[in-house]
Design a protein around this motif. Structure first.
Motif, PDB file in Angstrom:
ATOM      1  N   LYS A  25     -68.761 -45.844  -3.677  1.00 10.15           N
ATOM      2  CA  LYS A  25     -68.101 -44.951  -2.726  1.00 10.15           C
ATOM      3  C   LYS A  25     -68.981 -44.782  -1.495  1.00 10.15           C
ATOM      4  O   LYS A  25     -70.199 -44.633  -1.598  1.00 10.15           O
ATOM      5  N   ILE A  26     -68.354 -44.795  -0.332  1.00 12.12           N
ATOM      6  CA  ILE A  26     -69.034 -44.576   0.931  1.00 12.12           C
ATOM      7  C   ILE A  26     -68.605 -43.212   1.444  1.00 12.12           C
ATOM      8  O   ILE A  26     -67.404 -42.947   1.593  1.00 12.12           O
ATOM      9  N   ASN A  27     -69.564 -42.347   1.709  1.00 10.10           N
ATOM     10  CA  ASN A  27     -69.252 -41.015   2.208  1.00 10.10           C
ATOM     11  C   ASN A  27     -68.744 -41.075   3.643  1.00 10.10           C
ATOM     12  O   ASN A  27     -69.172 -41.911   4.437  1.00 10.10           O
ATOM     13  N   ILE A  28     -67.856 -40.137   3.953  1.00 10.96           N
ATOM     14  CA  ILE A  28     -67.339 -39.960   5.309  1.00 10.96           C
ATOM     15  C   ILE A  28     -68.081 -38.770   5.901  1.00 10.96           C
ATOM     16  O   ILE A  28     -68.209 -37.740   5.245  1.00 10.96           O
ATOM     17  N   ARG A  29     -68.594 -38.904   7.097  1.00 13.97           N
ATOM     18  CA  ARG A  29     -69.403 -37.848   7.719  1.00 13.97           C
ATOM     19  C   ARG A  29     -68.691 -36.494   7.680  1.00 13.97           C
ATOM     20  O   ARG A  29     -69.301 -35.470   7.410  1.00 13.97           O
ATOM     21  N   LYS A  68     -72.497 -44.900   5.621  1.00 12.31           N
ATOM     22  CA  LYS A  68     -71.638 -43.741   5.831  1.00 12.31           C
ATOM     23  C   LYS A  68     -70.559 -44.154   6.827  1.00 12.31           C
ATOM     24  O   LYS A  68     -70.764 -45.044   7.640  1.00 12.31           O
ATOM     25  N   GLY A  80     -66.480 -35.486   5.601  1.00 11.41           N
ATOM     26  CA  GLY A  80     -66.075 -35.088   4.253  1.00 11.41           C
ATOM     27  C   GLY A  80     -65.218 -36.133   3.569  1.00 11.41           C
ATOM     28  O   GLY A  80     -64.447 -36.829   4.205  1.00 11.41           O
ATOM     29  N   GLY A  81     -65.396 -36.244   2.268  1.00  7.88           N
ATOM     30  CA  GLY A  81     -64.650 -37.210   1.479  1.00  7.88           C
ATOM     31  C   GLY A  81     -65.420 -38.511   1.340  1.00  7.88           C
ATOM     32  O   GLY A  81     -66.572 -38.634   1.771  1.00  7.88           O
ATOM     33  N   SER A  82     -64.779 -39.493   0.736  1.00 13.53           N
ATOM     34  CA  SER A  82     -65.402 -40.805   0.555  1.00 13.53           C
ATOM     35  C   SER A  82     -64.327 -41.868   0.407  1.00 13.53           C
ATOM     36  O   SER A  82     -63.157 -41.560   0.170  1.00 13.53           O
TER      37      SER A  82
END
Length: 194
Positions: free
Chosen positions: A106-110, A155, A112-114
Motif C-alpha cells: 500500500k502507498i499512502n496518500i499525503r 507516497k 489520507g488513505g492509501s
C-alpha cells in the motif's frame, strides 16, 4: 432536470473540455516536442499488455495530439503502442523498478488513505525519478484519478479527478504540475525537489 440528465451534461462538458485542451496544445504545437499520433491499434496494444483499459482523456491526447510528448519542455507524457524514439510506452514503465516497494504494498496518500501499488500506472515521468500515475482501481465515466508518486519516500500527492484536470493545470500554468499544487515547503522538504 433529472439526475441522469445532469450527469450526461457533466460528462459531455468534460469531453468538450478535453477537446478544448487538445486544441489549445495544437495551436502551440511548435513549442512542444511531439510525435506521430497513436492509432487505435497502438492504444489496444498497450491496453492488452497492461490488462487494463486506458482513460478516454489520455487516449484522446495520444490519438489526436501526439503519441507521447514533452509539453512546454517541462512535462513528459508517455506514449502507447511501441512508443517513439524518445518516449517509451506506458506499459514499459514500472514503479517497482523506480523504488524498492514490494508488489501488493500500500502507498499512502499525503491527504489520507492509501492505494495498492498494483493500481498505479505511470503516464508521466520526471527528471527526479518520480511519476504521475493513473489510479486504476476504479474507472468513473471512462476516467481514472491521477496522482504524483514520490519514489524516494513512497507516497502519493496531488490526487486529481482525471488526466484532463492534470493537463488543464499544465496548460494554464506552464509549470510542472506538482509545483502548482503544493507550496515550496512540501516541494522541497517533503518531496525533495530542488
Amino acid at each position: 432536470m433529472g439526475k441522469c440528465e445532469v450527469k450526461m451534461r457533466k460528462r459531455e462538458g468534460s469531453r468538450m473540455n478535453g477537446q478544448y485542451l487538445i486544441k489549445s496544445l495544437v495551436r502551440e504545437k511548435e513549442i512542444h516536442e511531439t510525435y506521430k499520433v497513436a492509432s487505435k491499434e497502438d492504444v489496444e496494444k498497450t491496453e492488452n499488455e497492461l490488462n487494463c483499459k486506458l482513460p478516454k482523456s489520455y487516449c484522446d491526447f495520444v490519438s489526436q495530439f501526439s503519441n507521447g510528448a514533452f509539453l512546454y519542455m517541462i512535462q513528459e507524457v508517455s506514449a502507447v503502442g511501441d512508443g517513439n524514439k524518445q518516449i517509451v510506452p506506458i506499459q514499459r514503465l514500472s514503479l517497482k523498478g523506480m523504488t524498492s516497494i514490494e508488489t501488493h504494498e500500500k502507498i499512502n496518500i499525503r491527504e489520507g488513505g492509501s492505494v495498492n501499488i498494483d493500481y498505479l500506472i505511470p503516464f508521466s515521468l520526471d527528471h527526479n525519478g518520480n511519476a504521475w500515475c493513473f489510479i486504476v482501481n476504479q474507472m468513473i465515466d471512462e476516467e481514472y484519478k491521477v496522482a504524483y508518486f514520490d519514489s524516494h519516500n513512497p507516497k502519493l500527492y496531488g490526487i486529481m479527478d482525471n488526466f484532463n484536470e492534470w493537463l488543464k493545470i499544465l496548460i494554464n500554468n506552464r509549470e510542472e504540475v506538482i509545483r502548482i499544487l503544493y507550496d515550496d515547503n512540501v516541494i522541497s522538504m517533503e518531496i525533495g525537489l530542488g
